[in-house]
Motif scaffolding. Structure first.
Motif, PDB file in Angstrom:
ATOM      1  N   GLU A  84      58.551  91.512 -32.862  1.00 39.50           N
ATOM      2  CA  GLU A  84      58.819  91.996 -34.232  1.00 39.50           C
ATOM      3  C   GLU A  84      59.516  90.914 -35.059  1.00 39.50           C
ATOM      4  O   GLU A  84      59.223  90.733 -36.251  1.00 39.50           O
ATOM      5  CB  GLU A  84      59.671  93.266 -34.178  1.00 39.50           C
ATOM      6  CG  GLU A  84      58.896  94.474 -33.653  1.00 39.50           C
ATOM      7  CD  GLU A  84      59.764  95.707 -33.485  1.00 39.50           C
ATOM      8  OE1 GLU A  84      61.007  95.547 -33.412  1.00 39.50           O
ATOM      9  OE2 GLU A  84      59.212  96.826 -33.390  1.00 39.50           O
ATOM     10  N   LEU A 110      52.221  97.374 -26.553  1.00 40.92           N
ATOM     11  CA  LEU A 110      52.440  98.811 -26.738  1.00 40.92           C
ATOM     12  C   LEU A 110      51.375  99.620 -26.016  1.00 40.92           C
ATOM     13  O   LEU A 110      51.662 100.650 -25.400  1.00 40.92           O
ATOM     14  CB  LEU A 110      52.456  99.138 -28.234  1.00 40.92           C
ATOM     15  CG  LEU A 110      53.654  98.579 -29.031  1.00 40.92           C
ATOM     16  CD1 LEU A 110      53.402  98.730 -30.527  1.00 40.92           C
ATOM     17  CD2 LEU A 110      54.937  99.304 -28.629  1.00 40.92           C
ATOM     18  N   ASN A 115      52.250 103.426 -25.120  1.00 43.63           N
ATOM     19  CA  ASN A 115      52.571 103.796 -26.504  1.00 43.63           C
ATOM     20  C   ASN A 115      51.301 103.642 -27.356  1.00 43.63           C
ATOM     21  O   ASN A 115      51.176 102.721 -28.173  1.00 43.63           O
ATOM     22  CB  ASN A 115      53.693 102.897 -27.039  1.00 43.63           C
ATOM     23  CG  ASN A 115      54.972 103.072 -26.258  1.00 43.63           C
ATOM     24  OD1 ASN A 115      55.702 104.036 -26.434  1.00 43.63           O
ATOM     25  ND2 ASN A 115      55.243 102.121 -25.358  1.00 43.63           N
ATOM     26  N   GLU A 118      51.514 104.121 -31.374  1.00 44.42           N
ATOM     27  CA  GLU A 118      52.151 102.953 -31.977  1.00 44.42           C
ATOM     28  C   GLU A 118      51.225 101.740 -31.935  1.00 44.42           C
ATOM     29  O   GLU A 118      51.160 100.953 -32.891  1.00 44.42           O
ATOM     30  CB  GLU A 118      53.451 102.633 -31.245  1.00 44.42           C
ATOM     31  CG  GLU A 118      54.544 103.679 -31.394  1.00 44.42           C
ATOM     32  CD  GLU A 118      54.438 104.782 -30.345  1.00 44.42           C
ATOM     33  OE1 GLU A 118      53.350 104.927 -29.745  1.00 44.42           O
ATOM     34  OE2 GLU A 118      55.432 105.502 -30.130  1.00 44.42           O
ATOM     35  N   ASP A 121      48.656 102.078 -34.597  1.00 40.65           N
ATOM     36  CA  ASP A 121      49.254 101.808 -35.916  1.00 40.65           C
ATOM     37  C   ASP A 121      49.386 100.310 -36.168  1.00 40.65           C
ATOM     38  O   ASP A 121      49.098  99.818 -37.271  1.00 40.65           O
ATOM     39  CB  ASP A 121      50.633 102.471 -36.012  1.00 40.65           C
ATOM     40  CG  ASP A 121      50.532 103.990 -36.083  1.00 40.65           C
ATOM     41  OD1 ASP A 121      49.436 104.494 -36.401  1.00 40.65           O
ATOM     42  OD2 ASP A 121      51.546 104.662 -35.799  1.00 40.65           O
ATOM     43  N   VAL A 122      49.834  99.567 -35.156  1.00 46.18           N
ATOM     44  CA  VAL A 122      49.989  98.117 -35.322  1.00 46.18           C
ATOM     45  C   VAL A 122      48.621  97.463 -35.506  1.00 46.18           C
ATOM     46  O   VAL A 122      48.454  96.556 -36.347  1.00 46.18           O
ATOM     47  CB  VAL A 122      50.733  97.502 -34.119  1.00 46.18           C
ATOM     48  CG1 VAL A 122      50.774  95.976 -34.232  1.00 46.18           C
ATOM     49  CG2 VAL A 122      52.144  98.055 -34.027  1.00 46.18           C
TER      50      VAL A 122
END
Length: 545
Positions: A84, A110, A115, A118, A121-122
């Motif tokens: 990040e 992820l 995950n 998530e 989404d990324v």
């Protein structure tokens, strides 16, 4: 060639090999603190670099990237944190390529940790139209694995079919971009064969990948894990365990905490009844999963940990119960043993007096027995000497009788010949024959040969023993066909007790001076001149007649 060597090992490995490998895995587990310390040292060094002042965004991005590589298999939350941060650095630098590359890394991390929302989404933040061609394969790879995992864990068939279509579409797109024979191409190919249930070709592809990988690195751990899964599908538990062990060893060497192979191995060993190892491995796996902090890995370990732990505790309790029973039995036996010792002690006191009396008698008997043995030994030696002497006498008598008989026969023949020649008035020829020394020489030569044969029959090692008394360069060498020569005959007669030179000269038909010269000459060759002839008299022993 490396691929075919690995393929050969695939068929020759045995359960014994698997046991040896489990021992090897235990040895590597004992070294975990060493590998862990090396990993922490690398991370601390990189963290020191990162904490340095006046670093440019590009330098911070590069150091973060190295930390990400260390953390991805080691600590999930730290890897996410540094990824990040790198995304923010890429945005600050305005470098869309680095930003998308890092986002794709984060999405894959992820996805692999469970995950999935998530991760999706990324992935959605990556604009496909703006994505550089160099990142397209990475983009497809992330899509493939996300949809594969969603399909694998989905309980709804229609949803599974949807994810399967997306998964196949991205797989086709990625295969079209990859060069055949490369590791990335073989990775996708082995997945295709696995989906079709063609585990032989799946293993061939993975073995080729394995020949490109290095033990102790993440790719090697992953490939051996997938090889193990292909064997599990065909119920080949020995090969399944073998490759799980190889994968686990590689994870340990690289200080990987995101390790699936050790959990799978613990489950298999639990099924086979190796509870102690299964318990030890599952606890290590749980410790790793807790440290790594991945939801998927924790769920995987936690689903089997209670059962293995419960079974292990029950086994331990059984062992404790057995130990308690054993202690009780040993205690009872100890009491009985004490009673037996007391009884034996009493018997010992009763026998002690008798033993004392017997000791004196035994000592006397022992002395008498020793004397008797000594006497028997002397008698035995004397008997042996007498027996040898009798055999020699018998041999001498037989030989003498044969000689006498031969000479009587020759004398008779000679008499008859003379008689015939006188009757035939061949006096001149008879006179010539008696003047010739040929007959005497032939008889002397025959005498020598018979003497040599008889003597060596009695003393077969005489020549070697006599030479042993002489200097190495002066030892007597016999010609081909000779048994003894004149020099050896002189000392052969001495060995027989004829030590007078005149007597020896008479027997061998030489002059006394000649015999004397032979004796002096040979004595001068001796290692020790003093007592040489006495040593000659000691040579030899009676042979078996």
């Amino acid at each position: 060639m490396t691929y075919w060597r690995i393929l050969l090992l695939l068929f020759v490995c045995t359960p014994l090999w698997a046991q040896q490998t489990l021992a090897g895995l235990d040895a590597e587990i004992s070294k975990r603190p060493v590998y862990e310390a090396a990993k922490k040292q690398r991370i601390a060094q990189l963290q020191n670099y990162l904490n340095a002042k006046d670093l440019s965004p590009q330098e911070r991005f590069a150091i973060n990237g190295r930390l990400v590589a260390e953390y991805i298999p080691y600590k999930f939350t730290s890897a996410v944190s540094h990824l990040e941060e790198n995304i923010r650095l890429a945005e600050t630098m305005g470098n869309i390529t680095l930003q998308y590359k890092t986002e794709l890394q984060l999405a894959e991390l992820l996805s692999s940790s469970g995950n999935y929302a998530e991760a999706a989404d990324v992935q959605a933040t990556v604009n496909r139209k703006l994505l550089p061609d160099t990142l397209l394969s990475q983009y497809y790879y992330g899509k493939i694995w996300l949809n594969f995992r969603l399909k694998f864990y989905s309980a709804h068939q229609a949803t599974r079919n949807k994810y399967d279509r997306i998964y196949n579409a991205y797989t086709d797109s990625l295969l079209a971009r990859l060069q055949p024979g490369t590791e990335a191409y073989l990775n996708i190919v082995e997945m295709r064969y696995r989906d079709k249930g063609d585990y032989l070709k799946n293993r061939e592809a993975n073995l080729k990948r394995l020949s490109m990988a290095t033990p102790g690195e993440r790719p090697y751990s992953s490939i051996t894990f997938f090889l193990a899964q292909s064997y599990l599908q065909q119920n080949n538990t020995e090969e399944y365990k073998k490759y799980l062990v190889l994968s686990a060893i590689s994870d340990i060497k690289s200080a990987t905490r995101d390790c699936a192979s050790l959990t799978a191995l613990a489950v298999q060993l639990f099924k086979e009844g190796d509870i102690e190892r299964a318990h030890r491995y599952i606890n290590i796996a749980f410790e790793d999963a807790s440290f790594y902090n991945s939801r998927l890995r924790l769920q995987s370990v936690s689903s089997v940990l209670p059962l293995i732990t419960k079974t292990y505790d029950e086994a331990v309790q059984k062992e404790k119960n057995k130990l308690t029973a054993t202690v009780i039995i040993i205690s009872v036996l100890s009491v009985l043993l004490l009673c037996l010792v007391f009884y034996i002690w009493k018997q010992y006191r009763n026998l002690k007096a008798a033993r004392h009396n017997l000791e004196a008698a035994n000592n006397r008997l022992s002395q008498l027995n020793t004397q008797l043995q000594h006497t028997n030994s002397e008698l035995k030696n004397l008997y042996g000497e007498l027996a040898d002497t009798n055999r020699v006498k018998e041999y001498y008598i037989g030989t003498l009788l044969n000689f006498c008989s031969d000479y009587l026969d020759k004398l008779d023949v000679y008499r008859k010949t003379v008689n015939k020649m006188i009757i035939a008035k061949q006096v001149t020829e008879l006179l010539d024959r008696t003047k010739s020394p040929q007959l005497v020489e032939e008889e002397i030569e025959r005498f020598y040969k018979n003497f040599d044969s008889i003597f060596l029959h009695i003393y077969p090692d005489f020549v070697a023993k006599l030479n042993a008394l002489l200097l190495p360069d002066e030892q007597i060498q016999l010609k081909k066909g000779e048994l003894l020569n004149t020099e050896l005959r002189v000392f052969a007669l001495i060995r027989l007790g004829i030590t007078d030179s005149a007597g020896i000269a008479k027997l061998l038909r030489y002059s006394v001076n000649t015999i004397y010269n032979y004796r002096v000459k040979t004595k001068n060759k001796a290692i020790s001149r003093d007592g040489f002839e006495e040593n000659v008299l000691k040579i030899g022993a009676f042979s078996s007649l």
